[in-house]
Design a protein around this motif. Structure first.
Motif, PDB file in Angstrom:
ATOM      1  N   PRO A 169      -4.724   1.758   7.964  1.00  0.00           N
ATOM      2  CA  PRO A 169      -3.581   0.970   7.200  1.00  0.00           C
ATOM      3  C   PRO A 169      -4.259   0.127   6.311  1.00  0.00           C
ATOM      4  O   PRO A 169      -5.272  -0.753   6.676  1.00  0.00           O
ATOM      5  N   GLU A 198       1.967   4.009   4.528  1.00  0.00           N
ATOM      6  CA  GLU A 198       2.435   2.956   5.693  1.00  0.00           C
ATOM      7  C   GLU A 198       1.250   3.119   6.677  1.00  0.00           C
ATOM      8  O   GLU A 198       0.814   2.068   7.222  1.00  0.00           O
ATOM      9  N   GLY A 199       0.940   4.184   6.895  1.00  0.00           N
ATOM     10  CA  GLY A 199      -0.188   4.507   7.987  1.00  0.00           C
ATOM     11  C   GLY A 199      -1.419   4.756   7.514  1.00  0.00           C
ATOM     12  O   GLY A 199      -1.921   4.270   6.372  1.00  0.00           O
ATOM     13  N   GLU A 247      -0.958  11.333   5.805  1.00  0.00           N
ATOM     14  CA  GLU A 247      -0.732  10.021   6.154  1.00  0.00           C
ATOM     15  C   GLU A 247      -0.660  10.236   7.846  1.00  0.00           C
ATOM     16  O   GLU A 247       0.336  11.077   8.248  1.00  0.00           O
ATOM     17  N   ARG A 255      -2.356  -4.010  -0.043  1.00  0.00           N
ATOM     18  CA  ARG A 255      -1.418  -3.335  -0.311  1.00  0.00           C
ATOM     19  C   ARG A 255      -0.697  -3.974  -1.537  1.00  0.00           C
ATOM     20  O   ARG A 255      -0.368  -3.186  -2.693  1.00  0.00           O
ATOM     21  N   SER A 260       0.720   8.530  10.571  1.00  0.00           N
ATOM     22  CA  SER A 260       1.808   7.236  10.881  1.00  0.00           C
ATOM     23  C   SER A 260       2.001   6.801  12.081  1.00  0.00           C
ATOM     24  O   SER A 260       2.128   5.493  12.242  1.00  0.00           O
TER      25      SER A 260
END
Length: 380
Positions: free
Chosen positions: A152, A170-171, A99, A158, A101
């Protein structure tokens, strides 16, 4: 059969859906082709990846925010032209995912699932990959390293991913793939066939990258499972629970009414595309499970399988052959299977989904489309 898909979170769910032999990518998840650089250029938005190919990489994230579009590139090119990946290959690849971020910040996702840790590489069927994911790999030599950056997720993506039980980073998501091996159409084991069976066993003639010719004698078949190496491999022994990659052809011992032992199933009839399956765990007929475990990778086997280790003597109406069966199998490779997830870590079933199979007798018509076609030794 069980085939491992690259274990990315969405939008890598696109990979999981495509490679895992079931499902397709929803239209609203399709994205433009990855931005690719020239052969001698590397996009500065790609993380820096170092370390030996086949070993866990070191990833350094650029001092910038993750890009808002998908980017990919070859960060290390393998040597030689004999092992170029083609768009219809079966590719063996090590992988890890991360990830990204924030500027200069990132961490590995699910490190215990990375193949560098588990020793269980992905088997990627290039034909089943979306073009934007496959194209960076095509025409790259074995030993190359490819990096993908996926931005993302949108709120809609999501929500859809979370509803499927996916853990959503999240990223941006970064995937590192090391192309370790490839098996193309018509792949066979190396070496010269020094045995051809014969005597009271079928005689096998196979030249080059061609389907074997199997001549079954007019005698009674052996009562027990018989495994005769026609080419003795030099690789490791196949272990129970591994995923094997094979070319194979199968014919019945008993001839048909016209006196022919017609092929009932063969990878060669499907363009010579290698077949991969979990061995030793009941995913294939018992004769395969017992006959291949302990044999060496790189071997060509003549296998005579009695009915009790195959599909029996009675016609079930499922299209499977009866009686003693004869197979010629090239064991191209054997790799470890990924560790199975803890049931407690699995997402709950959506409301309304059945919890198990119904009790009582099953009508064969209800299984149409679910059983192996013709004499396929495996079970999907």
């Amino acid at each position: 059969m069980h085939r491992r898909a690259v274990a990315l979170a969405v939008p890598a769910t696109a990979i999981a859906l495509t490679v895992s032999s079931c499902g397709s990518i929803p239209e609203d998840w399709r994205t433009p082709a990855f931005l690719q650089m020239g052969e001698d250029e590397t996009d500065e938005r790609l993380p820096a990846v170092s370390g030996e190919i086949g070993e866990k990489p070191e990833v350094t994230f650029p001092d910038m925010e993750p890009p808002d579009e998908e980017v990919s590139g070859v960060v290390h090119e393998g040597e030689g032209e004999d092992g170029l990946v083609r768009n219809d290959d079966l590719v063996v690849a090590n992988f890890a995912q991360y990830e990204w971020s924030a500027a200069g910040e990132g961490e590995e996702l699910d490190p215990d699932q990375a193949s560098y840790e588990t020793g269980a590489p992905d088997l990627i069927r290039m034909e089943e990959m979306p073009d934007e994911l496959a194209s960076p790999m095509v025409n790259q030599p074995v030993g190359s390293r490819v990096v993908y950056v996926m931005p993302p997720l949108s709120e809609e993506e999501r929500t859809q991913a979370e509803s499927m039980g996916q853990e959503v980073p999240e990223g941006a998501t970064v995937l590192v793939l090391d192309l370790m091996d490839r098996f193309g159409a018509g792949a066979v084991v190396p070496g010269e066939q020094t045995e051809d069976g014969g005597d009271d066993l079928p005689t096998v003639v196979q030249e080059g990258h061609s389907e074997p010719e199997i001549d079954v004698p007019e005698t009674d078949p052996p009562e027990d499972l018989t495994v005769e190496p026609l080419i003795e491999g030099e690789g490791d022994e196949v272990e129970e629970g591994q995923q094997v990659i094979v070319q194979y052809t199968g014919v019945p011992w008993e001839p048909d009414e016209e006196g022919r032992n017609e092929v009932f199933d063969s990878t060669w009839s499907q363009g010579g595309t290698p077949f991969d399956v979990n061995i030793g765990g009941g995913a294939v007929i018992e004769g395969w499970d017992e006959g291949m475990v302990g044999e060496k990778v790189g071997s060509r086997l003549l296998m005579v399988v009695p009915p009790d280790l195959a599909y029996g003597d009675e016609d079930t109406g499922m299209g499977t052959p009866t009686g003693t069966l004869v197979f010629v199998v090239d064991i191209l490779d054997a790799v470890e299977n990924p560790p199975q997830p803890d049931p407690e870590d699995m997402p709950e079933q959506p409301e309304g989904m059945p919890e198990g199979m119904p009790e009582g007798e099953i009508d064969p018509e209800d299984l149409e489309g679910l059983m192996p076609e013709e004499g396929d030794p495996g079970q999907e």
